[in-house]
Design a protein around this motif. Structure first.
Motif, mmCIF file in Angstrom:
data_model
loop_
_atom_site.group_PDB
_atom_site.id
_atom_site.type_symbol
_atom_site.label_atom_id
_atom_site.label_comp_id
_atom_site.label_asym_id
_atom_site.label_seq_id
_atom_site.Cartn_x
_atom_site.Cartn_y
_atom_site.Cartn_z
ATOM 1 N N ALA A 274 -2.013 -27.062 15.835
ATOM 2 C CA ALA A 274 -3.390 -27.223 15.643
ATOM 3 C C ALA A 274 -4.203 -26.254 16.853
ATOM 4 C CB ALA A 274 -4.418 -28.377 15.440
ATOM 5 N N GLY A 275 -5.388 -25.560 16.756
ATOM 6 C CA GLY A 275 -5.704 -24.745 17.654
ATOM 7 C C GLY A 275 -5.553 -23.856 18.388
ATOM 8 N N ARG A 276 -4.267 -22.943 17.770
ATOM 9 C CA ARG A 276 -3.371 -22.093 18.504
ATOM 10 C C ARG A 276 -4.303 -20.797 17.602
ATOM 11 N NH1 ARG A 276 2.556 -20.788 18.505
ATOM 12 N NH2 ARG A 276 2.610 -18.758 19.283
ATOM 13 N N ALA A 277 -5.241 -19.620 18.500
ATOM 14 C CA ALA A 277 -5.813 -18.846 18.121
ATOM 15 C C ALA A 277 -4.312 -17.658 17.173
ATOM 16 C CB ALA A 277 -5.759 -17.315 19.299
ATOM 17 N N VAL A 278 -4.357 -17.451 15.886
ATOM 18 C CA VAL A 278 -3.634 -16.408 15.650
ATOM 19 C C VAL A 278 -4.036 -15.339 14.590
ATOM 20 C CG1 VAL A 278 -2.257 -18.200 14.652
ATOM 21 C CG2 VAL A 278 -3.488 -17.652 13.151
ATOM 22 N N VAL A 279 -3.512 -14.157 14.466
ATOM 23 C CA VAL A 279 -3.983 -13.444 13.366
ATOM 24 C C VAL A 279 -3.656 -13.531 12.033
ATOM 25 C CG1 VAL A 279 -4.448 -11.174 12.907
ATOM 26 C CG2 VAL A 279 -5.051 -11.738 15.872
ATOM 27 N N LEU A 280 -3.917 -13.295 11.164
ATOM 28 C CA LEU A 280 -2.985 -13.640 9.898
ATOM 29 C C LEU A 280 -3.163 -12.068 9.003
ATOM 30 C CD1 LEU A 280 -4.841 -16.742 7.472
ATOM 31 C CD2 LEU A 280 -2.929 -16.072 8.952
ATOM 32 N N GLY A 281 -2.051 -11.785 8.616
ATOM 33 C CA GLY A 281 -1.768 -10.437 8.006
ATOM 34 C C GLY A 281 -1.524 -10.334 6.522
ATOM 35 N N ILE A 282 -2.818 -10.051 5.527
ATOM 36 C CA ILE A 282 -2.283 -9.938 4.181
ATOM 37 C C ILE A 282 -2.407 -8.224 3.289
ATOM 38 C CG2 ILE A 282 -3.781 -11.044 2.508
ATOM 39 C CD1 ILE A 282 -4.918 -12.771 3.872
ATOM 40 N N ARG A 283 -1.471 -8.313 3.161
ATOM 41 C CA ARG A 283 -1.412 -6.632 3.146
ATOM 42 C C ARG A 283 -2.256 -6.609 1.292
ATOM 43 N NH1 ARG A 283 1.585 -3.347 5.033
ATOM 44 N NH2 ARG A 283 3.132 -4.086 6.617
ATOM 45 N N PRO A 284 -3.214 -5.352 1.221
ATOM 46 C CA PRO A 284 -4.443 -5.516 0.424
ATOM 47 C C PRO A 284 -3.283 -6.028 -1.157
ATOM 48 C CG PRO A 284 -4.755 -3.550 1.436
ATOM 49 C CD PRO A 284 -3.427 -4.074 2.188
ATOM 50 N N GLU A 285 -2.498 -5.463 -1.524
ATOM 51 C CA GLU A 285 -1.869 -5.338 -2.873
ATOM 52 C C GLU A 285 -1.230 -7.137 -3.059
ATOM 53 O OE1 GLU A 285 1.744 -3.555 -0.502
ATOM 54 O OE2 GLU A 285 -0.800 -3.592 -0.234
ATOM 55 N N ASP A 286 -1.272 -7.394 -2.099
ATOM 56 C CA ASP A 286 -1.111 -9.195 -2.314
ATOM 57 C C ASP A 286 -1.885 -10.614 -2.654
ATOM 58 O OD1 ASP A 286 1.620 -8.625 -1.831
ATOM 59 O OD2 ASP A 286 1.784 -8.921 0.062
ATOM 60 N N VAL A 287 -3.163 -9.489 -2.601
ATOM 61 C CA VAL A 287 -4.425 -10.622 -2.845
ATOM 62 C C VAL A 287 -4.826 -9.975 -4.462
ATOM 63 C CG1 VAL A 287 -7.038 -10.624 -2.501
ATOM 64 C CG2 VAL A 287 -5.722 -10.014 -0.424
ATOM 65 N N CYS A 288 -5.173 -11.221 -5.020
ATOM 66 C CA CYS A 288 -5.464 -11.554 -6.492
ATOM 67 C C CYS A 288 -7.087 -11.503 -6.758
ATOM 68 C CB CYS A 288 -4.174 -12.257 -7.017
ATOM 69 S SG CYS A 288 -2.715 -11.657 -6.973
ATOM 70 N N LEU A 289 -7.725 -11.010 -7.778
ATOM 71 C CA LEU A 289 -8.639 -12.298 -8.122
ATOM 72 C C LEU A 289 -8.443 -13.041 -9.280
ATOM 73 C CD1 LEU A 289 -10.730 -8.562 -9.308
ATOM 74 C CD2 LEU A 289 -10.492 -9.885 -6.658
ATOM 75 N N ASP A 290 -8.535 -14.011 -9.044
ATOM 76 C CA ASP A 290 -8.393 -14.926 -9.450
ATOM 77 C C ASP A 290 -9.679 -16.280 -9.359
ATOM 78 O OD1 ASP A 290 -7.449 -17.374 -10.135
ATOM 79 O OD2 ASP A 290 -5.952 -17.636 -9.272
ATOM 80 N N ASP A 291 -10.348 -16.186 -10.974
ATOM 81 C CA ASP A 291 -11.377 -17.679 -10.783
ATOM 82 C C ASP A 291 -11.075 -19.147 -10.053
ATOM 83 O OD1 ASP A 291 -11.951 -15.553 -12.935
ATOM 84 O OD2 ASP A 291 -11.391 -16.721 -14.597
ATOM 85 N N THR A 292 -10.191 -18.930 -10.044
ATOM 86 C CA THR A 292 -10.163 -20.237 -8.510
ATOM 87 C C THR A 292 -9.718 -20.154 -7.056
ATOM 88 O OG1 THR A 292 -7.570 -20.323 -9.181
ATOM 89 C CG2 THR A 292 -8.946 -20.993 -11.072
ATOM 90 N N GLY A 293 -10.267 -19.017 -7.003
ATOM 91 C CA GLY A 293 -10.219 -18.730 -5.819
ATOM 92 C C GLY A 293 -10.875 -18.876 -4.626
ATOM 93 N N ALA A 294 -11.235 -18.477 -3.174
ATOM 94 C CA ALA A 294 -12.170 -18.209 -2.124
ATOM 95 C C ALA A 294 -13.146 -17.224 -2.766
ATOM 96 C CB ALA A 294 -11.777 -18.179 -1.572
ATOM 97 N N ARG A 295 -14.428 -17.300 -2.892
ATOM 98 C CA ARG A 295 -15.597 -16.768 -3.119
ATOM 99 C C ARG A 295 -15.683 -15.707 -2.362
ATOM 100 N NH1 ARG A 295 -19.871 -17.878 -6.341
ATOM 101 N NH2 ARG A 295 -19.835 -19.961 -6.051
ATOM 102 N N ALA A 296 -16.214 -14.498 -2.326
ATOM 103 C CA ALA A 296 -16.158 -13.578 -1.877
ATOM 104 C C ALA A 296 -17.209 -12.231 -2.623
ATOM 105 C CB ALA A 296 -14.625 -12.808 -1.444
ATOM 106 N N ARG A 297 -17.936 -11.429 -1.698
ATOM 107 C CA ARG A 297 -19.033 -10.879 -2.048
ATOM 108 C C ARG A 297 -18.167 -9.547 -2.031
ATOM 109 N NH1 ARG A 297 -22.475 -7.728 0.104
ATOM 110 N NH2 ARG A 297 -21.897 -8.524 2.080
ATOM 111 N N VAL A 298 -18.433 -8.091 -2.721
ATOM 112 C CA VAL A 298 -18.390 -6.901 -2.832
ATOM 113 C C VAL A 298 -19.178 -5.571 -2.386
ATOM 114 C CG1 VAL A 298 -17.462 -4.885 -4.652
ATOM 115 C CG2 VAL A 298 -17.047 -7.436 -5.705
ATOM 116 N N ALA A 299 -18.696 -5.175 -0.863
ATOM 117 C CA ALA A 299 -19.056 -4.314 -0.908
ATOM 118 C C ALA A 299 -19.102 -3.081 -1.136
ATOM 119 C CB ALA A 299 -18.593 -4.725 0.946
ATOM 120 N N ALA A 300 -17.964 -2.385 -1.816
ATOM 121 C CA ALA A 300 -17.758 -1.445 -1.978
ATOM 122 C C ALA A 300 -16.148 -1.415 -3.026
ATOM 123 C CB ALA A 300 -17.662 -0.297 -0.883
ATOM 124 N N HIS A 301 -16.503 -0.301 -4.521
ATOM 125 C CA HIS A 301 -15.507 -0.637 -4.300
ATOM 126 C C HIS A 301 -14.916 1.165 -5.453
ATOM 127 C CE1 HIS A 301 -13.166 -0.785 -8.608
ATOM 128 N NE2 HIS A 301 -12.269 -1.534 -8.223
#
Length: 358
Positions: A274-301
């Motif tokens: 707990a408290g350790r500063a980290v950086v998450l790496g998430i490849r764009p193809e590993d993110v899925c649009l899913d009705d149950t996930g976290a909310r996000a706003r579209v800036a561009a498509h």
């Protein structure tokens, strides 16, 4: 087929009144017979200097180069069984293509005219340039010049083949075609080879293993799959991948998650203090649009027919999140979507060192 080994290979440039520059720092690599190694990295990282030392075009400051188990460091370039295809092709303009191919054989001696003609014709047929033998370099396309340069390097039957940015001057269509031809030729010939490139697609598609270089050092050595799926540090993660990996700073919560903001928590593959500063790496193809996930706003498509690229904004997170979408998806600016990411495909890096946390 011949093994190639680099042992603690170093190159330092010195000059009067100037500080010494370490271009290559203790490179250790062993290539199996018939293996193609990609040296991948940005300009100035030391990959071409490494290639030139192997070829005998640069003196070695320290370490050793072994071909077939024997050191070649003390041998001049002409005595090393090495073929080089240069970035700028280095063809002789006044000579025909046949004369370009046979020039090295004639200069070294030991081959009569009939033998040179036979080997030129055989190599031209193998590379697919028979119809070009009577032409001169000025009349050739970039792709044709590249095939001639490769044929000239191979006609010597070298123990090791060195390829210095072989596709950099080709347009996209020529690059795709020549890349496939290059892979076929190297596999068919069985030559042990090193490919120097700054193009990740080139390295990922051609190489059996890749050495990612930065500031004269190898950051990671592995198969294309290992480099892409398990990057050793932030540099490798950011350098390899298109679109580029999302890098999001956060703080571990000690319960198997990382907080990117007060409202955004991302599950990760393992517990981090707990408290350790980290950086998450998430490849764009590993993110899925899913009705149950976290909310996000579209800036561009950007709809790209075969797929799409969406740039999203997460609540309280300064960095945008880039996501690859399916071809059927259409999003407008300020749309709200929900997203998820498989924790097993999320990379975690120490924020201070940049090293991957496993």
């Amino acid at each position: 087929m011949t093994e190639l080994a680099l042992r603690a290979l170093r190159k330092t440039y010195t000059g009067r009144g100037r500080a010494a520059v370490e271009a290559v720092r203790s490179i250790d690599v062993e290539l199996r017979s018939g293996e193609l190694l990609g040296l991948l990295g940005p300009s100035g990282c030391g990959k071409s200097t490494t290639l030139r030392m192997i070829a005998g075009l640069e003196t070695v400051t320290g370490g050793d180069i072994l071909i077939g188990g024997s050191s070649v460091v003390a041998l001049p370039a002409r005595q090393r069984s090495i073929g080089v295809a240069f970035e700028n092709y280095a063809l002789y303009p006044p000579l025909t293509i046949a004369e370009n191919l046979g020039f090295g054989l004639a200069a070294r001696g030991g081959c009569g005219r009939a033998e040179i003609r036979r080997r030129v014709a055989e190599m031209a047929e193998r590379i697919g340039i028979t119809e070009l033998l009577d032409a001169r370099p000025a009349g050739l396309s970039s792709g044709q010049k590249q095939r001639v340069a490769l044929a000239r390097a191979l006609i010597r039957v070298p123990d090791v083949l060195l390829l210095d940015e072989p596709l950099s001057h080709l347009d996209a269509a020529q690059r795709d075609t020549t890349r496939r031809e290059l892979k076929r030729i190297q596999r068919d010939s069985g030559h042990t080879a090193i490919l120097v490139t700054h193009d990740q697609e080139e390295a990922l598609s051609l190489a059996d293993r890749i050495a990612v270089m930065r500031d004269g050092e190898i950051q990671q050595l592995g198969t294309p799959e290992e480099i892409y799926d398990c990057p050793a540090n932030l540099f490798v993660a950011d350098f390899v991948g298109e679109p580029a990996i999302n890098l999001l700073p956060g703080t571990a919560d000690g319960a198997g998650g990382v907080r990117l903001s007060d409202s955004v928590r991302v599950p990760v593959p393992h517990r981090i203090a707990a408290g350790r500063a980290v950086v998450l790496g998430i490849r764009p193809e590993d993110v899925c649009l899913d009705d149950t996930g976290a909310r996000a706003r579209v800036a561009a498509h950007e709809p790209l027919l075969e797929s799409g690229i969406a740039t999203l904004s997460l609540d309280g997170v300064a960095e945008p999140l880039v996501v690859v979408t399916g071809p059927e998806v259409r999003l407008d600016r300020d749309d709200t979507v929900r997203i998820t990411a498989d924790p097993q495909h999320i990379h975690v890096f120490d924020a201070q060192t940049g090293d991957a946390l496993r």
